[in-house]
Motif scaffolding. Structure first.
Motif, PDB file in Angstrom:
ATOM      1  N   ARG A   1      -8.259   4.775   7.536  1.00 24.73           N
ATOM      2  CA  ARG A   1      -7.935   3.467   8.067  1.00 24.73           C
ATOM      3  C   ARG A   1      -6.822   3.434   9.215  1.00 24.73           C
ATOM      4  O   ARG A   1      -6.315   4.488   9.497  1.00 24.73           O
ATOM      5  N   CYS A   2      -6.919   2.405   9.997  1.00 29.03           N
ATOM      6  CA  CYS A   2      -6.170   2.035  11.268  1.00 29.03           C
ATOM      7  C   CYS A   2      -6.182   3.377  12.307  1.00 29.03           C
ATOM      8  O   CYS A   2      -5.190   3.803  12.728  1.00 29.03           O
ATOM      9  N   ASN A   3      -7.236   3.551  12.502  1.00 28.01           N
ATOM     10  CA  ASN A   3      -7.556   4.581  13.665  1.00 28.01           C
ATOM     11  C   ASN A   3      -8.272   3.980  14.883  1.00 28.01           C
ATOM     12  O   ASN A   3      -8.317   2.708  15.046  1.00 28.01           O
ATOM     13  N   ARG A   4      -9.092   4.905  15.536  1.00 20.07           N
ATOM     14  CA  ARG A   4      -9.734   4.418  16.805  1.00 20.07           C
ATOM     15  C   ARG A   4     -11.289   4.899  16.828  1.00 20.07           C
ATOM     16  O   ARG A   4     -11.772   5.052  17.504  1.00 20.07           O
TER      17      ARG A   4
ATOM     18  N   THR B   1     -20.984   0.408  -5.592  1.00 20.90           N
ATOM     19  CA  THR B   1     -20.257  -0.856  -6.254  1.00 20.90           C
ATOM     20  C   THR B   1     -19.260  -1.765  -5.821  1.00 20.90           C
ATOM     21  O   THR B   1     -19.397  -2.703  -6.268  1.00 20.90           O
ATOM     22  N   HIS B   2     -18.589  -1.161  -4.661  1.00 21.62           N
ATOM     23  CA  HIS B   2     -17.473  -2.061  -4.254  1.00 21.62           C
ATOM     24  C   HIS B   2     -17.401  -2.126  -2.768  1.00 21.62           C
ATOM     25  O   HIS B   2     -17.778  -0.775  -2.206  1.00 21.62           O
ATOM     26  N   ILE B   3     -17.268  -3.031  -2.316  1.00 23.51           N
ATOM     27  CA  ILE B   3     -17.357  -3.251  -0.925  1.00 23.51           C
ATOM     28  C   ILE B   3     -16.442  -4.495  -0.127  1.00 23.51           C
ATOM     29  O   ILE B   3     -16.123  -5.291  -0.980  1.00 23.51           O
ATOM     30  N   TYR B   4     -15.674  -3.937   0.764  1.00 20.04           N
ATOM     31  CA  TYR B   4     -14.569  -5.017   1.248  1.00 20.04           C
ATOM     32  C   TYR B   4     -14.637  -5.228   2.772  1.00 20.04           C
ATOM     33  O   TYR B   4     -14.809  -4.222   3.591  1.00 20.04           O
ATOM     34  N   ILE B   5     -14.990  -6.522   2.971  1.00 19.62           N
ATOM     35  CA  ILE B   5     -15.563  -6.972   4.526  1.00 19.62           C
ATOM     36  C   ILE B   5     -14.628  -7.814   5.099  1.00 19.62           C
ATOM     37  O   ILE B   5     -14.975  -8.396   6.170  1.00 19.62           O
TER      38      ILE B   5
ATOM     39  N   SER C   1     -11.053   0.691   7.099  1.00 19.79           N
ATOM     40  CA  SER C   1     -10.463  -0.476   7.528  1.00 19.79           C
ATOM     41  C   SER C   1      -9.611  -0.340   8.677  1.00 19.79           C
ATOM     42  O   SER C   1      -9.030   0.703   8.797  1.00 19.79           O
ATOM     43  N   SER C   2      -9.794  -1.549   9.611  1.00 20.59           N
ATOM     44  CA  SER C   2      -8.861  -1.511  10.639  1.00 20.59           C
ATOM     45  C   SER C   2      -9.334  -0.450  11.727  1.00 20.59           C
ATOM     46  O   SER C   2      -8.416   0.155  12.283  1.00 20.59           O
TER      47      SER C   2
ATOM     48  N   ARG D   1     -11.785  -5.666   9.145  1.00 19.05           N
ATOM     49  CA  ARG D   1     -11.321  -5.633  10.352  1.00 19.05           C
ATOM     50  C   ARG D   1     -11.887  -4.552  10.941  1.00 19.05           C
ATOM     51  O   ARG D   1     -11.132  -3.897  11.777  1.00 19.05           O
ATOM     52  N   ASN D   2     -13.323  -4.551  11.360  1.00 19.14           N
ATOM     53  CA  ASN D   2     -13.807  -3.719  12.220  1.00 19.14           C
ATOM     54  C   ASN D   2     -14.807  -4.497  13.244  1.00 19.14           C
ATOM     55  O   ASN D   2     -15.603  -3.818  13.721  1.00 19.14           O
TER      56      ASN D   2
END
Length: 409
Positions: free
Chosen positions: A257-260, A337-341, A285-286, A315-316
């Motif tokens: 997360r939170c990289n470039r 089974t799980h996805i966050y968008i 994420s991010s 946040r992509n």
């Protein structure tokens, strides 16, 4: 002294605490006393004295409180967990805790010191105490500014200690030398299962740390969880890291997360997933993978070799085509089974697709971070405050502590 310890162990822990406060001429902390009065020591117990609570009259723990606690707790061998996060503990308090860890009959399995004021010397003392400790399974030090030398001290500890299974050093101001030292130690350590080195202070554009971690991954046989958030990781670093990931057969949780990372980095990661990778949880994420990156990942998720279960791409800067490809991957994947968008461009076709996934039961509200609603015949998505789970290892430690009492609040 032995007689005194025997007497103290035979009396309630709150009375022992008060006696030591009187002997040391240190004021009783009402918060500590209240918790100890509710604590039963006849069976295994976890003591929760975390300072991140809003409570009238609450008093965060200081070094003098830790002096009394460490002396008191040495007399109770049923202590298995100690949460001291978000207090005002400095290197002096760390020295007292190091003595607790060095006690010959200690049974302490987890110690949480997140976001205190421990610095380099305190880290040195804690790392030294763990070289001979054979009980502690989990140490959380995130948010303490232990710096370069602190990172090297823990790297040295990992070459000797073969008991510790979780080490959190996120936001500890680790520097390049510490990161290289840790990756080198992990080549030979066979017990550590989870490590967090997020937000190290890395000023080199060459991303040498990624090269060293890539070389560590093929030979490490124990890590199942790796947290590399806020590292400034670019597509080039992702390419280097992927070379090691392709040869690793153990890692299940990867936090980026939170990289470039952009579309090219997502392409490298997708190739890892296609190669029978054991990865089950990925946090992207991010970052900025955009539509092409989402499509690369979608294709990989549907491959026969992928066992991915949970994915966060919040946040992509992903738009309709990328999000629809992810929705399609969720439909076709036997494992996801799980996805966050949330935080991407949620146009109406995407809203419709995720409404269908939720209506058919392919997704449940607990497995995503969006919920559909309609206004004037148009479908929108609202945010649900559900997030990717932060740890795999946390559950495993709880299972090992199955005989313990519930934490004392």
């Amino acid at each position: 002294m032995a007689f005194l310890a025997t007497v103290m162990a035979a009396e309630p822990i709150a009375d022992c605490y008060k006696a030591i406060c009187e002997n040391e001429k240190i004021a009783i902390n009402p918060f500590v006393l209240e918790n100890l009065e509710r604590t039963t020591t006849t069976r295994n117990f976890t003591l929760n004295l975390a300072g991140n609570r809003k409570q009238k009259g609450f008093q965060r723990l200081t070094d003098s409180d830790i002096l009394v606690l460490s002396k008191c707790l040495q007399n109770y061998q049923t202590l298995t967990g100690l949460d001291l996060g978000y207090n005002n503990i400095s290197d002096e308090g760390a020295a007292y805790l190091a003595m607790l860890l060095e006690a010959q009959d200690t049974t302490l399995r987890s110690l949480d010191l997140t976001f205190n004021n421990i610095q380099t010397h305190g880290a040195e003392l804690l790392a030294s105490s763990l070289q001979g400790n054979s009980s502690l399974l989990s140490l959380r030090l995130s948010g303490n500014k232990i710096g370069r030398n602190g990172g090297l001290d823990f790297a040295g500890m990992l070459r000797v200690n073969m008991t510790l299974q979780e080490l959190e050093l996120g936001e500890c101001d680790l520097e390049m030398h510490g990161m290289i030292g840790l990756s080198t130690a992990l080549k030979n350590n066979t017990t550590l299962r989870s490590v967090d080195v997020s937000r190290a202070l890395l000023f080199s554009l060459l991303e040498e740390w990624a090269v060293h971690f890539s070389k560590m991954l093929p030979v490490n046989s124990s890590l199942v969880e790796l947290h590399l958030g806020k590292m400034g990781l670019t597509d080039t670093g992702m390419e280097r890291l992927s070379e090691g990931l392709k040869l690793n057969h153990r890692l299940r949780y990867l936090d980026l997360r939170c990289n470039r990372v952009s579309r090219d980095g997502a392409l490298h990661l997708s190739k890892v997933l296609k190669g029978n990778s054991p990865l089950e949880v990925i946090d992207l994420s991010s970052n900025r993978i955009e539509d092409p990156g989402a499509e690369y990942l979608s294709e990989a998720i549907c491959c026969e070799g992928s066992v991915l279960r949970e994915l966060s791409v919040c946040r992509n800067n992903i738009s309709t085509s990328g999000l629809l490809s992810l929705a399609g991957a969720l439909t076709n994947s036997p494992t996801l089974t799980h996805i966050y968008i949330w935080g991407n461009h949620l146009e109406e076709p995407v809203c419709q697709a995720f409404k269908e996934l939720l209506n058919t039961g392919r997704l449940t509200p607990e497995q995503t971070d969006v919920r559909p609603y309609e206004v004037d015949g148009h479908v929108f998505l609202a945010e649900l405050f559900h997030h990717l789970r932060k740890h795999l290892f946390f559950t495993d430690v709880n299972e090992q502590n199955a005989g313990s009492d519930s934490p004392q609040q």
